[in-house]
Scaffold this motif. Structure first.
Motif: not given
Length: 160
Positions: A8-13, A20-21, A33-41, A70-76
């Protein structure tokens, strides 16, 4: 046993957090990102989904679905884990690399391992996270974004 790879990859904003993680890391910018942008997760989710033969994270959690805004990627990640369990799989181990020129991630890796181990119901020793730079080459080297790779092993759940 089955193995999957995720990327996965996301740009800075500006005006967003850098997560991350599952760890919020102090930095001047976050990841768009559409979510929280956690590239690691996201990479780990893709690795687990790939190992199971279940498409990718975008198929399961589309970026045009406002339920994931905006979802927390840990939920995913927990949802992916739950689906694996229902299908009779358990996570064996995860090996991941975060590619970032900045910020330095090493101080946050132990907490990342603990959080991810909790979400995947495995020992922290079954999760390895590395951080590296690109020696100032490419979009990562120009500090335009962050990338992550992950490999995951899943195995049939043991009967109790």
């Amino acid at each position: 046993m089955r193995i999957g790879h995720g990327y996965d990859v996301h740009r800075f904003a500006d005006n967003c957090l850098l997560v991350i993680g599952g760890v919020t890391i102090p930095h001047t910018q976050g990841l768009e990102a559409h979510s929280d942008g956690d590239v690691l997760i996201h990479a780990i989710c893709d690795a687990l989904l790939g190992a199971a033969g279940w498409w990718d994270i975008g198929h399961h959690f589309p970026d045009n679905d406002m339920a994931y805004a905006g979802i927390d990627s840990r939920v995913l990640l927990r949802r992916v884990y739950d689906d694996l369990v229902v299908a009779g799989w358990q996570v064996g181990n995860v090996d991941a690399t975060v590619v970032a020129q900045a910020p330095k991630l090493a101080p946050y890796i132990p907490q990342m391992r603990e959080l991810l181990a909790t979400d995947l119901h495995i020992e922290p020793t079954a999760i390895n996270i590395k951080a590296t730079t690109t020696e100032k080459l490419g979009f990562v080297g120009r500090k335009e974004g962050i990338a992550a790779h992950a490999v995951a092993l899943i195995k049939k759940a043991e009967s109790v």
